[in-house]
Write an enzyme that holds these catalytic residues in place. Structure first.
Site, mmCIF file in Angstrom:
data_model
loop_
_atom_site.group_PDB
_atom_site.id
_atom_site.type_symbol
_atom_site.label_atom_id
_atom_site.label_comp_id
_atom_site.label_asym_id
_atom_site.label_seq_id
_atom_site.Cartn_x
_atom_site.Cartn_y
_atom_site.Cartn_z
ATOM 1 C CB ILE A 143 36.686 42.149 35.429
ATOM 2 C CG1 ILE A 143 37.640 41.694 34.315
ATOM 3 C CG2 ILE A 143 36.251 40.947 36.271
ATOM 4 C CD1 ILE A 143 38.952 41.129 34.821
ATOM 5 C CG ASP A 166 33.594 51.955 41.018
ATOM 6 O OD1 ASP A 166 34.274 52.988 40.911
ATOM 7 O OD2 ASP A 166 33.795 50.942 40.327
ATOM 8 C CE LYS A 167 38.711 55.702 40.685
ATOM 9 N NZ LYS A 167 38.231 56.196 39.389
ATOM 10 C CG ASN A 191 36.406 43.521 40.290
ATOM 11 O OD1 ASN A 191 37.032 42.662 39.669
ATOM 12 N ND2 ASN A 191 36.082 44.683 39.743
ATOM 13 C CE1 TYR A 251 46.737 45.410 39.032
ATOM 14 C CE2 TYR A 251 48.154 43.915 37.815
ATOM 15 C CZ TYR A 251 46.895 44.322 38.192
ATOM 16 O OH TYR A 251 45.794 43.638 37.736
ATOM 17 C CE LYS A 260 45.106 42.779 40.998
ATOM 18 N NZ LYS A 260 43.677 42.774 41.429
ATOM 19 C CB THR A 290 39.276 45.646 31.304
ATOM 20 O OG1 THR A 290 40.659 45.714 31.699
ATOM 21 C CG2 THR A 290 38.758 44.232 31.486
#
Length: 255
Positions: free
Chosen positions: A16, A35-36, A86, A151, A155, A186
């Site tokens: 995403i 980002d990593k 994100n 998780y 959220k 994804t």
């Protein structure tokens, strides 16, 4: 819609996040991806221009790295207009009692604490620009999900945090919203599917989840995110926007 905006996007190298990156650049923004993982050269070519991409390798669970990334962005561009939180991980897919302490800590650090860090080092700049914060949540944060306790908890916390942030920052004309997808095709969802005991049934289940049709790709989420970051959404704050194809509606047989 986002002409000349400077947008910080965490977890933007795939899924995403990458669809959002492409949509934001197409709408005229410059994106700074934290980002990593770096964006591969062949994927970067999907952008209409790479002149509006700044890639910063960053462990979002490390406060010093996040602070350094924001310093780099300000040195280069002088301002920040939006932050899209994100970045998230979905592993492991377990019940709460089966979750180890390191697994709990990593999920909380990447999915939640990263928002603390981006806000801590970005808020002073958003106050100047009267900017926007967007958090990526999930439908499971409202509805729950079996075998995915931590998780789901992160959220659900993002939903509550979004509303609190919206109230705290409204006096500074900063809007704070969240996007809430259901099943989106994804790499993260594919990895989650492989952890399920009924892997061969999962894709069929996920395709039936949304009344509007099969699992979409991330572009449908990116279009909604572009709207929420734009001036067109200037009087919207504290909203958890479902982009779910109606997955949360009604009683339906999914098997």
């Amino acid at each position: 819609m986002l002409e000349n905006k400077i947008i910080v996007l965490t977890g933007g190298s795939d899924g995403i996040g990458w669809e959002c990156a492409k949509a934001y650049v197409k709408a005229g923004a410059t994106i700074c991806i934290l980002d990593k993982n770096e964006v591969p050269d062949d994927r970067a070519k999907e952008l209409i221009t790479t002149d509006k991409l700044l890639m910063l390798t960053c462990n979002l669970a490390n406060e010093q790295q996040v602070q350094a990334a924001f310093n780099t962005i300000i040195e280069k561009y002088g301002r920040i207009d939006a932050i899209h939180n994100n970045a998230a991980i979905a592993h492991p897919s377990k019940t709460l009692d089966e979750t180890t302490n390191p697994e709990w800590d990593l999920l909380m650090d990447i999915n939640l604490k990263s928002i603390l860090y981006t806000t801590r080092y970005g808020i002073v700049h958003l106050k100047k620009s009267q900017g926007v914060i967007l958090n990526t949540s999930s439908m499971v944060g409202s509805l729950g999900q079996d075998n995915h306790a931590v998780y789901v908890a992160t959220k659900g916390a993002i939903n509550a945090l979004t509303k609190a942030m919206a109230l705290d920052y409204a006096p500074f004309k900063i809007r704070v919203n969240a996007i809430s997808p259901a099943a989106v095709n994804t790499p993260t969802l594919q990895a989650w599917s492989q952890e399920q005991p009924n892997q061969h049934e999962i894709e069929n289940y996920l395709n039936k989840l949304q009344p509007l049709g099969n699992m979409p790709k991330g572009d449908v989420i990116a279009d909604a995110c572009t709207f929420l970051l734009s001036h067109a959404a200037r009087f919207i704050t504290g909203t958890i926007l479902p982009v779910s194809g109606g997955a949360e509606l009604g009683y339906r047989t999914l098997i």
